[in-house]
Scaffold this motif. Structure first.
Motif, PDB file in Angstrom:
ATOM      1  N   GLN A   1      -8.170   1.070   1.554  1.00 17.97           N
ATOM      2  CA  GLN A   1      -7.449   2.379   1.135  1.00 17.97           C
ATOM      3  C   GLN A   1      -8.122   3.438   0.116  1.00 17.97           C
ATOM      4  O   GLN A   1      -7.611   4.824   0.288  1.00 17.97           O
TER       5      GLN A   1
ATOM      6  N   THR B   1       0.731  -1.053   0.327  1.00 16.34           N
ATOM      7  CA  THR B   1       0.144   0.096   0.523  1.00 16.34           C
ATOM      8  C   THR B   1       0.606   1.322   0.389  1.00 16.34           C
ATOM      9  O   THR B   1       0.448   2.593   0.089  1.00 16.34           O
TER      10      THR B   1
ATOM     11  N   ARG C   1      -0.773   3.952  -1.455  1.00 15.56           N
ATOM     12  CA  ARG C   1      -1.897   4.675  -1.447  1.00 15.56           C
ATOM     13  C   ARG C   1      -2.381   4.478   0.801  1.00 15.56           C
ATOM     14  O   ARG C   1      -2.705   4.128   1.091  1.00 15.56           O
ATOM     15  N   ARG C   2      -1.292   4.988   0.656  1.00 16.07           N
ATOM     16  CA  ARG C   2      -1.224   5.131   2.371  1.00 16.07           C
ATOM     17  C   ARG C   2      -2.544   6.821   2.553  1.00 16.07           C
ATOM     18  O   ARG C   2      -3.091   6.940   1.924  1.00 16.07           O
ATOM     19  N   TYR C   3      -2.646   5.940   3.670  1.00 18.71           N
ATOM     20  CA  TYR C   3      -4.093   6.929   4.377  1.00 18.71           C
ATOM     21  C   TYR C   3      -3.806   8.074   4.245  1.00 18.71           C
ATOM     22  O   TYR C   3      -2.202   8.957   4.631  1.00 18.71           O
TER      23      TYR C   3
ATOM     24  N   PHE D   1      -8.753  -3.977  -0.818  1.00 17.04           N
ATOM     25  CA  PHE D   1      -7.928  -2.504  -1.004  1.00 17.04           C
ATOM     26  C   PHE D   1      -8.728  -1.409  -0.840  1.00 17.04           C
ATOM     27  O   PHE D   1      -8.837  -0.430  -0.854  1.00 17.04           O
TER      28      PHE D   1
END
Length: 292
Positions: free
Chosen positions: A136, A29, A32-34, A133
């Motif tokens: 995310q 991820t 696609r980090r928070y 995912f």
């Protein structure tokens, strides 16, 4: 003697398993980090008040998806009835883990034959959990992430309003945080069983599943929006029965234990991953409060 002391200081195998999982998750991820697209957000209370959905009547057995309007835009959620014995029967509302896909994996492990439970069983699918995912995706901004939690809490309250029997709200990891959120904002269930969670939600994004760098640079803001330890102090918790994993490296034991002021959680000798598969333990914890 020296060797025994060294052995006691070595990480438990469950902790090592969790660490390996977290390393792989960070790699998968990394793009696609928070909160990568923004960490500004109204408080959770504003999100909860703004949730607008035409929730389905709970029976019959089946899954009903609904569009939900929130402060962060349109989202989709679902209420899935897995067993129904009438409004006077005990009712469990279950919340899945963050990113759990399929979203009912833990539930089905604990309840392989839903009708045998002799209780109404309802699973809430939070936004972003209809695809792998997807969490995310809704977690690209803090505002959408908080809206996701608010939708799950609002759906829970809708279910509880339709039944008259004993009610239990429970969930694992993210589902445990949702369970605790419902407790501090509504407190209309007879019992709450949050597993592998606490009230220090923001700490995850500063340590174990790091948010995007720009979001992490605003650590105080993330804590203000995601942690709810202060709100927790405003409730009585005699009917809340938390479970923590001694070797949990995702929702760290020491951090979440400290967030449960006034409550003594049950502690299982597991990490986060091995706790997921502890179906018999999970089922026993839920049955104990469905039929006290």
């Amino acid at each position: 003697m020296r060797h025994e002391s060294l052995f006691r200081r070595l990480p438990h195998r469950d902790a090592l398993l969790d660490r390996a999982f977290l390393a792989a998750l960070r790699l998968l991820t990394r793009r696609r980090r928070y909160f990568r697209d923004g960490a500004d957000s109204p408080p959770f209370e504003a999100h909860l008040e703004a949730v607008d959905a035409d929730w389905p009547s709970v029976p019959p057995v089946g899954t009903c998806e609904r569009p939900v309007e929130t402060l962060a835009g349109s989202l989709r959620a679902a209420v899935s009835v897995r067993a129904w014995h009438g409004p006077d029967a005990p009712t469990l509302v279950w919340h899945h883990g963050g990113g759990e896909y399929p979203y009912d994996t833990i539930f089905e492990g604990a309840f392989p034959d839903p009708d045998a439970a002799d209780a109404n069983l309802v699973v809430v699918r939070a936004p972003g959990h209809d695809t792998r995912f997807g969490v995310q995706r809704v977690g690209a901004t803090l505002s959408r992430y908080l809206a996701t939690l608010a939708v799950a809490v609002a759906a829970t309250e809708h279910v509880l309003e339709t039944v008259d029997g004993r009610t239990v709200v429970a969930g694992y990891s993210l589902g445990g945080f949702v369970t605790n959120r419902h407790h501090v904002h509504h407190d209309t269930a007879d019992a709450y069983v949050p597993l592998m969670a606490g009230t220090a939600h923001g700490e995850i994004f500063l340590t174990t599943v790091p948010a995007a760098p720009a979001a992490r640079s605003r650590a105080g803001h993330l804590r203000k929006r995601l942690n709810f330890t202060d709100t927790w102090l405003e409730r009585d918790h005699a009917h809340v029965h938390p479970v923590l994993g001694r070797h949990d490296r995702l929702n760290r034991y020491a951090t979440q234990r400290a967030s449960y002021s006034g409550v003594e959680p049950a502690v299982w000798p597991v990490g986060h991953l091995r706790g997921i598969g502890a179906y018999d333990r999970i089922r026993q914890s839920l049955d104990r409060h469905l039929n006290p």
